[in-house]
Design an enzyme around this catalytic site. Structure first.
Site, short mmCIF file in Angstrom:
data_model
loop_
_atom_site.label_atom_id
_atom_site.label_comp_id
_atom_site.label_asym_id
_atom_site.label_seq_id
_atom_site.Cartn_x
_atom_site.Cartn_y
_atom_site.Cartn_z
N ASP A 21 1.99 1.40 2.22
CA ASP A 21 3.12 1.01 3.06
C ASP A 21 2.74 -0.09 4.06
O ASP A 21 1.58 -0.19 4.47
CB ASP A 21 3.64 2.24 3.81
CG ASP A 21 5.04 2.03 4.35
OD1 ASP A 21 5.69 1.03 3.98
OD2 ASP A 21 5.48 2.87 5.17
N ASN A 69 13.53 2.32 -4.04
CA ASN A 69 13.26 0.88 -3.89
C ASN A 69 14.21 -0.01 -4.70
O ASN A 69 14.32 -1.20 -4.45
CB ASN A 69 11.80 0.54 -4.29
CG ASN A 69 10.78 0.98 -3.26
OD1 ASN A 69 9.63 1.22 -3.59
ND2 ASN A 69 11.18 1.08 -1.99
C1 FPP Z 1 5.71 -0.72 0.78
O1 FPP Z 1 5.75 -1.72 1.77
C2 FPP Z 1 5.25 -1.24 -0.50
C3 FPP Z 1 6.00 -1.32 -1.63
C4 FPP Z 1 7.39 -0.85 -1.69
C5 FPP Z 1 5.48 -1.88 -2.88
C6 FPP Z 1 4.01 -1.79 -3.13
C7 FPP Z 1 3.63 -2.82 -4.10
C8 FPP Z 1 2.49 -3.54 -4.12
C9 FPP Z 1 1.37 -3.28 -3.22
C10 FPP Z 1 2.30 -4.69 -5.05
C11 FPP Z 1 2.36 -4.43 -6.53
C12 FPP Z 1 1.66 -3.24 -7.02
C13 FPP Z 1 0.74 -3.19 -8.03
C14 FPP Z 1 0.29 -1.86 -8.49
C15 FPP Z 1 0.15 -4.38 -8.65
P1 FPP Z 1 7.15 -2.03 2.47
O2 FPP Z 1 7.75 -3.21 1.80
O3 FPP Z 1 8.00 -0.82 2.50
O4 FPP Z 1 6.65 -2.41 3.92
P2 FPP Z 1 7.48 -2.25 5.28
O5 FPP Z 1 7.70 -0.78 5.46
O6 FPP Z 1 6.54 -2.83 6.28
O7 FPP Z 1 8.75 -3.03 5.12
#
Ligand code: FPP
Length: 246
Positions: A21, A69
């Protein structure tokens, strides 16, 4: 100096799960677009996978995309799917070299066709690897998983394949997406949020929970080592008393 030397290699968590996250906030604080946070997050995925293989962790499960998501802006969803395909193509060779077996949990049929195709290809190519199972939770939601398992079990009862008395922990386990994985030992969530967010609710029944303020793109091997050392210093009682464990 690295914390790695403080890790007891005989007491590693068999299964680490991570809620990656903070990509969006990482980007925002730098005045960048959210998608650049995700892009940077893929680098942490790579280093974390490598560090786990290097230590000898047998199972790593990453929450890459939740059922919720899908509600994000279209461009963000598209970027995440693109990053997934790009990373799979880029990393398949390294997975082979490190004997990493790729696995996926979630409603995979919901993913775009090209993502499914790439994913299934890498799963097939790496299926005989034995060092570590890397599971990507994609279009994954724990409640969705439990609903799905319940439907399958009810169907079997209805068709007299099993009786109600056969329903126990093990049977439910066998109907989850994670049927071939051990329970989670250590659950890590980055970014300071202290929530589970519909991730592996059944499988974390006895997991140790570890929360760190570090945003996922800033998550380093040292942060991982810190989490593992913290885990190793806890007493896992599984409902027993301290005395019973001695
Ligand atoms: C949460 O951060 C993260 C995600 C919803 C996606 C995670 C994906 C990756 C790390 C990249 C692709 C994955 C692979 C396995 C290659 P957020 O966007 O919710 O952050 P925030 O809470 O700060 O908005």
């Amino acid at each position: 100096m690295s914390l790695k030397k403080n890790i007891d290699l005989d007491n590693l968590p068999k299964h680490i799960a991570i809620i990656m996250d903070g990509n969006g906030r990482w980007a925002k604080e730098k005045g960048l677009l959210r998608v650049l946070g995700h892009e940077s997050g893929t680098k942490s995925v790579r280093t974390t996978v490598e560090a786990c293989v290097d230590l000898g962790v047998e199972n790593l499960t990453l929450y890459a995309f939740s059922t919720e998501n899908w509600n994000r802006p279209k461009i963000e969803v598209k970027t995440l799917m693109g990053l997934l395909i790009f990373s799979l193509k880029k990393e398949v060779q390294t997975m082979q070299e490190n004997s990493v077996r790729l696995n996926a949990i979630g409603n995979i049929k919901h993913l775009p066709r090209n993502v499914q195709k790439e994913l299934l290809q890498v799963i097939e190519v790496t299926k005989k690897n034995t060092a570590m199972t890397l599971t990507l939770a994609l279009s994954y939601g724990s409640r969705d998983e439990i609903v799905n398992a319940t439907r399958q079990i009810c169907d079997k009862v209805k068709n007299n394949i099993i009786s109600i008395e056969n329903i126990d922990d093990a049977l439910i386990n066998q109907h989850l997406y994670t049927r071939n994985l051990p329970d989670v030992d250590l659950l890590i969530r980055t970014s300071g949020e202290k929530r589970i967010s519909n991730f592996l609710l059944w499988q974390i029944a006895y997991a140790e929970l570890y929360f760190t303020d570090v945003y996922w793109p800033d998550f380093t091997n040292e942060n991982l080592y810190e989490a593992i050392i913290n885990y190793q210093n806890r007493e896992r009682r599984f409902g027993k008393t301290s005395e019973q464990l001695k």
